[in-house]
Design a protein around this motif. Sequence first.
Motif, PDB file in Angstrom:
ATOM      1  N   VAL A  41       0.857  -1.189   0.000  1.00 16.89           N
ATOM      2  CA  VAL A  41       0.000   0.000   0.000  1.00 16.89           C
ATOM      3  C   VAL A  41       0.892   1.238   0.000  1.00 16.89           C
ATOM      4  O   VAL A  41       1.857   1.329   0.767  1.00 16.89           O
ATOM      5  N   ALA A  42       0.551   2.170  -0.867  1.00 18.49           N
ATOM      6  CA  ALA A  42       1.323   3.417  -0.927  1.00 18.49           C
ATOM      7  C   ALA A  42       0.986   4.295   0.260  1.00 18.49           C
ATOM      8  O   ALA A  42      -0.194   4.553   0.530  1.00 18.49           O
ATOM      9  N   ASP A  43       2.039   4.753   0.940  1.00 20.30           N
ATOM     10  CA  ASP A  43       1.889   5.625   2.105  1.00 20.30           C
ATOM     11  C   ASP A  43       0.854   5.088   3.090  1.00 20.30           C
ATOM     12  O   ASP A  43      -0.180   5.719   3.352  1.00 20.30           O
ATOM     13  N   PRO A  44       1.088   3.916   3.661  1.00 17.88           N
ATOM     14  CA  PRO A  44       0.116   3.370   4.617  1.00 17.88           C
ATOM     15  C   PRO A  44       0.100   4.191   5.892  1.00 17.88           C
ATOM     16  O   PRO A  44       1.122   4.730   6.320  1.00 17.88           O
ATOM     17  N   PRO A  45      -1.041   4.347   6.529  1.00 16.82           N
ATOM     18  CA  PRO A  45      -1.115   5.088   7.794  1.00 16.82           C
ATOM     19  C   PRO A  45      -0.273   4.402   8.873  1.00 16.82           C
ATOM     20  O   PRO A  45      -0.073   3.191   8.854  1.00 16.82           O
ATOM     21  N   GLN A  46       0.180   5.209   9.811  1.00 19.01           N
ATOM     22  CA  GLN A  46       1.000   4.660  10.892  1.00 19.01           C
ATOM     23  C   GLN A  46       0.201   3.673  11.745  1.00 19.01           C
ATOM     24  O   GLN A  46       0.754   2.676  12.242  1.00 19.01           O
ATOM     25  N   GLU A  47      -1.067   3.938  11.947  1.00 15.23           N
ATOM     26  CA  GLU A  47      -1.892   3.013  12.726  1.00 15.23           C
ATOM     27  C   GLU A  47      -1.944   1.636  12.059  1.00 15.23           C
ATOM     28  O   GLU A  47      -1.885   0.595  12.727  1.00 15.23           O
ATOM     29  N   LEU A  48      -2.054   1.637  10.714  1.00 16.59           N
ATOM     30  CA  LEU A  48      -2.087   0.366   9.994  1.00 16.59           C
ATOM     31  C   LEU A  48      -0.745  -0.344  10.112  1.00 16.59           C
ATOM     32  O   LEU A  48      -0.690  -1.565  10.293  1.00 16.59           O
ATOM     33  N   MET A  49       0.345   0.417  10.054  1.00 17.51           N
ATOM     34  CA  MET A  49       1.668  -0.185  10.196  1.00 17.51           C
ATOM     35  C   MET A  49       1.830  -0.827  11.572  1.00 17.51           C
ATOM     36  O   MET A  49       2.354  -1.938  11.701  1.00 17.51           O
ATOM     37  N   ARG A  50       1.373  -0.096  12.602  1.00 18.87           N
ATOM     38  CA  ARG A  50       1.481  -0.654  13.959  1.00 18.87           C
ATOM     39  C   ARG A  50       0.621  -1.906  14.113  1.00 18.87           C
ATOM     40  O   ARG A  50       1.019  -2.877  14.766  1.00 18.87           O
ATOM     41  N   SER A  51      -0.544  -1.912  13.496  1.00 15.44           N
ATOM     42  CA  SER A  51      -1.427  -3.085  13.590  1.00 15.44           C
ATOM     43  C   SER A  51      -0.773  -4.298  12.940  1.00 15.44           C
ATOM     44  O   SER A  51      -0.772  -5.401  13.514  1.00 15.44           O
ATOM     45  N   PHE A  52      -0.209  -4.102  11.729  1.00 17.32           N
ATOM     46  CA  PHE A  52       0.446  -5.227  11.070  1.00 17.32           C
ATOM     47  C   PHE A  52       1.676  -5.685  11.860  1.00 17.32           C
ATOM     48  O   PHE A  52       1.981  -6.882  11.926  1.00 17.32           O
ATOM     49  N   ALA A  53       2.371  -4.751  12.471  1.00 12.80           N
ATOM     50  CA  ALA A  53       3.535  -5.130  13.280  1.00 12.80           C
ATOM     51  C   ALA A  53       3.102  -5.958  14.488  1.00 12.80           C
ATOM     52  O   ALA A  53       3.764  -6.934  14.870  1.00 12.80           O
ATOM     53  N   THR A  54       1.980  -5.562  15.077  1.00 13.99           N
ATOM     54  CA  THR A  54       1.464  -6.325  16.217  1.00 13.99           C
ATOM     55  C   THR A  54       1.057  -7.730  15.796  1.00 13.99           C
ATOM     56  O   THR A  54       1.339  -8.718  16.497  1.00 13.99           O
ATOM     57  N   VAL A  55       0.399  -7.812  14.619  1.00 12.18           N
ATOM     58  CA  VAL A  55      -0.014  -9.122  14.117  1.00 12.18           C
ATOM     59  C   VAL A  55       1.206  -9.999  13.876  1.00 12.18           C
ATOM     60  O   VAL A  55       1.244 -11.187  14.262  1.00 12.18           O
ATOM     61  N   ARG A  56       2.234  -9.429  13.243  1.00 13.94           N
ATOM     62  CA  ARG A  56       3.443 -10.205  12.953  1.00 13.94           C
ATOM     63  C   ARG A  56       4.119 -10.654  14.252  1.00 13.94           C
ATOM     64  O   ARG A  56       4.533 -11.817  14.395  1.00 13.94           O
ATOM     65  N   THR A  57       4.223  -9.738  15.229  1.00 13.40           N
ATOM     66  CA  THR A  57       4.870 -10.095  16.498  1.00 13.40           C
ATOM     67  C   THR A  57       4.105 -11.208  17.210  1.00 13.40           C
ATOM     68  O   THR A  57       4.703 -12.162  17.722  1.00 13.40           O
ATOM     69  N   SER A  58       2.781 -11.089  17.212  1.00 11.48           N
ATOM     70  CA  SER A  58       1.966 -12.119  17.874  1.00 11.48           C
ATOM     71  C   SER A  58       2.112 -13.465  17.169  1.00 11.48           C
ATOM     72  O   SER A  58       2.194 -14.516  17.821  1.00 11.48           O
ATOM     73  N   ALA A  59       2.143 -13.443  15.836  1.00 11.74           N
ATOM     74  CA  ALA A  59       2.290 -14.687  15.092  1.00 11.74           C
ATOM     75  C   ALA A  59       3.637 -15.338  15.377  1.00 11.74           C
ATOM     76  O   ALA A  59       3.729 -16.568  15.552  1.00 11.74           O
ATOM     77  N   LEU A  60       4.701 -14.535  15.435  1.00  7.93           N
ATOM     78  CA  LEU A  60       6.023 -15.095  15.721  1.00  7.93           C
ATOM     79  C   LEU A  60       6.098 -15.648  17.148  1.00  7.93           C
ATOM     80  O   LEU A  60       6.710 -16.693  17.392  1.00  7.93           O
ATOM     81  N   GLU A  61       5.467 -14.939  18.096  1.00  9.56           N
ATOM     82  CA  GLU A  61       5.458 -15.447  19.461  1.00  9.56           C
ATOM     83  C   GLU A  61       4.685 -16.765  19.551  1.00  9.56           C
ATOM     84  O   GLU A  61       5.111 -17.706  20.241  1.00  9.56           O
ATOM     85  N   ALA A  62       3.547 -16.822  18.850  1.00 12.26           N
ATOM     86  CA  ALA A  62       2.780 -18.067  18.843  1.00 12.26           C
ATOM     87  C   ALA A  62       3.571 -19.192  18.203  1.00 12.26           C
ATOM     88  O   ALA A  62       3.541 -20.345  18.662  1.00 12.26           O
ATOM     89  N   LEU A  63       4.305 -18.869  17.140  1.00 13.03           N
ATOM     90  CA  LEU A  63       5.122 -19.882  16.478  1.00 13.03           C
ATOM     91  C   LEU A  63       6.223 -20.387  17.407  1.00 13.03           C
ATOM     92  O   LEU A  63       6.526 -21.587  17.455  1.00 13.03           O
TER      93      LEU A  63
END
Length: 381
Positions: free
Chosen positions: A203-225
């Motif tokens: 996505v071009a110029d994604p909002p910071q809130e969206l970036m933080r949400s995806f980062a949280t999702v990725r972190t949670s997925a890695l922790e679960a893994l």
Amino acid sequence: MHLVVGIYSVLIAAVAWHTLIEDYGLRTEMAGLLGIAQALALPLCLYWPMAGWWLSLAAAALTAVIVQPVVEETIWPAPCLAVHISVLALAGLKAGARVLAEMWLITAVAGVVLAVVLPGGRELAALADMTVLSAAVLVAVGALRGRSEALRRMARAELVSGQEQARRAVLEERTRIARELHDVVAHHMSVVAVQAEAAPYRVADPPQELMRSFATVRTSALEALTELHRILGLLRGEASAAESGPQPTLEHLGDLVDRVRQAGLDVTVNTIGDRRMLAAGVELSAYRIVQEALSNVLRHAPGATVRIEVVYRPVCLELHVTNGPPPVPPIPPPASAGAGHGLLGMRERTAMLGGQLSSGPRDDGGYAVVARLPFEESEDR
């Protein structure tokens, strides 16, 4: 047993009544009362063993006192001896070893007291009949009771052992299924982590809130893994290296069939419906169910003809594994280690997916296994 004791009580009362009249010269009324009192001790032992024993001992002692002027060579009259021995046998079946010893001792003491109290100077040798017979009966009854208790303990132990083995088999099979499904779950969690990391760059110029949400999702997925890998370390323990490799699917069914054909089975495979890409858990469970069914055929019906049907229904996958009778009666196989638990494993896998499993012998002497596995089509293939 109650009927037998009732009939025996009536007979013993009649015999005692007749014997006390004919051999001991008692009046009819007195003989009848003493005979009934002695006979009542027998059915009483069925409900209150010690009360029946005390009644028998009291009736025997009273009879010995009443008939003593007539008979001086013995202490216990013959009817009393027969009834009291029978009462000891019935009461002894429900008493412990210590109580049996006390019953014999009290009977012997009662005989000694009668020998001393009754006139005529009876010798203690006159106690031999009751003392020896009662000891023999109580020893025999105690041995029978001990043997019965030992058999009951063994039966309970076997029951508990069988239940424990079944429980352990269920736990082992569930652990094995969990080990196998780990890779499937880990794959999906890896996909989530990768997609969450790559999504902001699409996505071009994604909002910071969206970036933080995806980062949280990725972190949670890695922790679960990470936690999944830790759980796998606990579950695998001494698991074989084969369980650590890629898990099989229905695409590997051909290789499985080739192996069992080399082992002597005539196997045919028929696929009905359009082949679909199913969720990995369904694919793995379907493969394992067929594998366990074929293993059972190898163990219990070697050389039999086997037919496998894989049916793709609109909402479920059906597996039919049927075999005919073996050419010759098989030798009972030894328990195999590490090869699953047959029907138990199939039921656990089917229940895990909310499906149904039916199995049983066929009219021709063969066996059939039918599994229905509800599925959802895979979204990542």
